[in-house]
Motif scaffolding. Sequence first.
Motif, PDB file in Angstrom:
ATOM      1  N   LEU A 161       0.842  -1.199   0.000  1.00  0.00           N
ATOM      2  CA  LEU A 161       0.000   0.000   0.000  1.00  0.00           C
ATOM      3  C   LEU A 161       0.880   1.253   0.000  1.00  0.00           C
ATOM      4  O   LEU A 161       0.913   2.040   0.945  1.00  0.00           O
ATOM      5  CB  LEU A 161      -0.940  -0.006   1.201  1.00  0.00           C
ATOM      6  CG  LEU A 161      -1.900  -1.203   1.297  1.00  0.00           C
ATOM      7  CD1 LEU A 161      -2.782  -1.082   2.535  1.00  0.00           C
ATOM      8  CD2 LEU A 161      -2.750  -1.314   0.039  1.00  0.00           C
ATOM      9  N   THR A 162       1.602   1.441  -1.095  1.00  0.00           N
ATOM     10  CA  THR A 162       2.499   2.589  -1.228  1.00  0.00           C
ATOM     11  C   THR A 162       1.746   3.876  -1.538  1.00  0.00           C
ATOM     12  O   THR A 162       2.312   4.967  -1.486  1.00  0.00           O
ATOM     13  CB  THR A 162       3.535   2.324  -2.321  1.00  0.00           C
ATOM     14  OG1 THR A 162       2.854   1.951  -3.530  1.00  0.00           O
ATOM     15  CG2 THR A 162       4.480   1.198  -1.909  1.00  0.00           C
ATOM     16  N   SER A 163       0.487   3.759  -1.890  1.00  0.00           N
ATOM     17  CA  SER A 163      -0.388   4.921  -2.074  1.00  0.00           C
ATOM     18  C   SER A 163      -1.803   4.473  -1.745  1.00  0.00           C
ATOM     19  O   SER A 163      -2.079   3.269  -1.613  1.00  0.00           O
ATOM     20  CB  SER A 163      -0.315   5.450  -3.514  1.00  0.00           C
ATOM     21  OG  SER A 163      -0.850   4.493  -4.419  1.00  0.00           O
ATOM     22  N   ARG A 164      -2.716   5.425  -1.590  1.00  0.00           N
ATOM     23  CA  ARG A 164      -4.116   5.054  -1.386  1.00  0.00           C
ATOM     24  C   ARG A 164      -4.605   4.290  -2.608  1.00  0.00           C
ATOM     25  O   ARG A 164      -4.282   4.621  -3.753  1.00  0.00           O
ATOM     26  CB  ARG A 164      -4.972   6.292  -1.179  1.00  0.00           C
ATOM     27  CG  ARG A 164      -4.684   7.071   0.089  1.00  0.00           C
ATOM     28  CD  ARG A 164      -5.461   8.375   0.093  1.00  0.00           C
ATOM     29  NE  ARG A 164      -6.883   8.174   0.305  1.00  0.00           N
ATOM     30  CZ  ARG A 164      -7.823   9.039  -0.083  1.00  0.00           C
ATOM     31  NH1 ARG A 164      -7.487  10.141  -0.748  1.00  0.00           N
ATOM     32  NH2 ARG A 164      -9.099   8.804   0.172  1.00  0.00           N
ATOM     33  N   CYS A 165      -5.397   3.280  -2.379  1.00  0.00           N
ATOM     34  CA  CYS A 165      -5.989   2.513  -3.472  1.00  0.00           C
ATOM     35  C   CYS A 165      -7.373   2.063  -3.045  1.00  0.00           C
ATOM     36  O   CYS A 165      -7.717   2.093  -1.856  1.00  0.00           O
ATOM     37  CB  CYS A 165      -5.125   1.325  -3.872  1.00  0.00           C
ATOM     38  SG  CYS A 165      -4.890   0.088  -2.572  1.00  0.00           S
ATOM     39  N   ALA A 166      -8.193   1.678  -4.019  1.00  0.00           N
ATOM     40  CA  ALA A 166      -9.574   1.333  -3.699  1.00  0.00           C
ATOM     41  C   ALA A 166     -10.101   0.307  -4.680  1.00  0.00           C
ATOM     42  O   ALA A 166      -9.727   0.288  -5.862  1.00  0.00           O
ATOM     43  CB  ALA A 166     -10.463   2.581  -3.733  1.00  0.00           C
ATOM     44  N   VAL A 167     -10.982  -0.534  -4.193  1.00  0.00           N
ATOM     45  CA  VAL A 167     -11.773  -1.424  -5.044  1.00  0.00           C
ATOM     46  C   VAL A 167     -13.045  -0.681  -5.409  1.00  0.00           C
ATOM     47  O   VAL A 167     -13.743  -0.146  -4.543  1.00  0.00           O
ATOM     48  CB  VAL A 167     -12.105  -2.738  -4.322  1.00  0.00           C
ATOM     49  CG1 VAL A 167     -13.049  -3.596  -5.170  1.00  0.00           C
ATOM     50  CG2 VAL A 167     -10.827  -3.504  -4.011  1.00  0.00           C
TER      51      VAL A 167
END
Length: 758
Positions: free
Chosen positions: A473-479
């Motif tokens: 999780l090196t940056s915000r991410c989303a499903v």
Amino acid sequence: MQTFQAEPARSFPVHALKADLLVAGGGLAGVCAALAAARDGLQVILIQDRPVLGGSASSEVRLWANGATSHQANNNRWAREGGIMGEIMEENLYRNKEGNPVLFDVVLLDMVQAQPGLTLLLNTAILELEKAGKDIRAVSAFNANNQSWYHVSAAQFIDASGDGVLGYLAGAAHRSGAEGIEEFGEKMAPAENADHKPCHSIYFYTRRTANPVRFTPPGFALKDIREIPRFSRLTSDLNGCDLWWLEWDGRLDTVHQSETIKWELWKIVWGVWDYIKNSGEFPDAENLTIEWVGLIPGKRESRRFIGETMLCQQDIIEQRDHYDAVAYGGWSIDLHPAAGVYSKHNGCRQFHSKGTYTIPFRALYSQSLNNLLLTGRLISATHVASGSARAMCTCGVLGEAVGRAAALCQQQRLTPAQLAQPEQISQLQQHLLRQGCFIPRQQLSTPAGNACVSVSSTQQLQTLAPDGGWHALTSRCAVLLPLKAGEMLPGIRFRLRANGQQTARISLLTSQNPANTCGDRLLETLTFTFEDEAEQSLNFNYRADCDRYLFIAFDQNPEIELALTRQRLPGVMMVFNSLNPRVSKRTRQINEGDYGVDEFDFWLPRRAPDQILAAFTLDRPLSLWHADNLLNGKLRPEQLTNGWVPAQDDRQPWVLWQWEETQQASQLTLLFDNDFDHAMESIQMGHPDAVTPHCTTHYRLWLDDALLAEVTENHHSLCHHDLPEGAHFRQIRLEIVASAGEVPALYGLHLHQKPAMP
């Protein structure tokens, strides 16, 4: 042997031609307009003053065609243009995934030459025009290659010439330059507005050789690179469209002084190349040679013609839905300093809307004339709005809209202004939708009449196996996951692993406008601490108020990894709060100053082949791809997936449409999945696959018990099939034999009558 005696004088031959429709200009807007009108039964003549088609996308200029997807660098998910513009991009991907601009020329020429009812005149410039009152009657055009005049008369006219040759010669009202802030309340309008226009650009391409290459600059090349304040951006590996910022001069007359602008751009280009080759700052350039330099500039703006309404900044930023919406855009409002490379300001200022916006038909015809439709960058729009609407794939969508409008006007003896009335416009909108032209937030009425649909199986979403490795999780991410109105979001379990004890923060987001996918509304946040590897259960207490996409968003923490799946599913994806430097400098749009735009995060997908998807398990399955979607009149994912997907283990998927009453139609259209999120830039960037993975490549189509068609190498989302004349039927059966690698998806079958000949 021919001998010609002296004569007092001679004149060039004149060829008299007559058509239902004349289209001036062979850029993407003109090509789409001419193809659409010819497919709707008109006799069309397309006049292009260049040797190839495509305008700025052609091999003469070499700018990549792009539109609402904006290099997949904004929040416009599944926004790639449909209809004929989509067909062109998909065909180019299939033939030319490497992005050769010469091959893109061939794709366009091949499509136009193969179209019945369409006559193409290349290298032919319109020089004179005949009018009767408010009607254009004919034009005279000259081809210097064959030293021939053409006198072309027609009933309908479409100006797709970029500079508006038809509108200008016909005396139509138009504008040039930028409006002041006070006229439309556009806060992005330049404070100094006199003759402010975006600049022209010329690009160059380089090639690496086996041996050193010497370069002697021409005498007119720029001598002092410091005259270009942004010269420090130069590198030896820049090519083609990467050099969009080599531009000049929006303060001149961008029509009548185009040659002056071209010579200054040549001065700039050769000065830049001299600096790269001979300054000593770029040792790796020793074995580089310049392979191509544009011979004509790419032009961003000149004349804009006045219709019944003018598209403005607020239409774009507020995503206004017009009653007569027939097209859409999604490129940023992209404004450039008038001084171009000599400006001390950034090369451009780009502000995005939160989603796609619609374009009204009333902006696509001249208020000064009865039979002149407008398309491309000369439509009725302010300088600010034109900064978005001028994107080439958007222009192509506008082209199809006016091409099909011209056919309706001709067949029903209407003027464009009459067709634009509330009681008439729906027939154009429905016709466009039936032909696969996406119009945001609109749907096709009764696409297959009162059919009942049955299918071999339906994919359910419950478990995506953790078989695709791990993502830190090196940056915000989303499903990105859709939910139906009234439905509760099930509990969801993700597999995480941590470096020591870590705290994970996961939020549930959605969008204020349910048609958007920008994640600008926080619903709930969960926080938990764990260590090592564990399956974490999330229970958000959320029931959907309407059909909408949700973001299950993971905060940045590089010490935590998320398990991934190898499976890919249409309408479900992962997005990342990251930036694409081609169109943004930050991961969030910031309103620096009062520009009248929104602030929001950019949630971007990864480009193929680098997409990833989180593995997860739902407490209960979601029915995201139900067969009922095939009758809802939606053409792609928007608020829901809107498609049908067979079960993963279904080896012989089929769909059956049945009617109680005998049906009759002359044509049917199938709409398959072909990754509407993929930008498919036409040149230079290159793409990993010639066909997107979910596309149905092999299928059979049955009309009652008779085989209507078997298609074995399909690479298009839209597949049109003519039915036998006088055919009657009670059922249609589609058998899907193969896809391009992933589960196939289908959005609908549209039954319709082919347009009657005028």
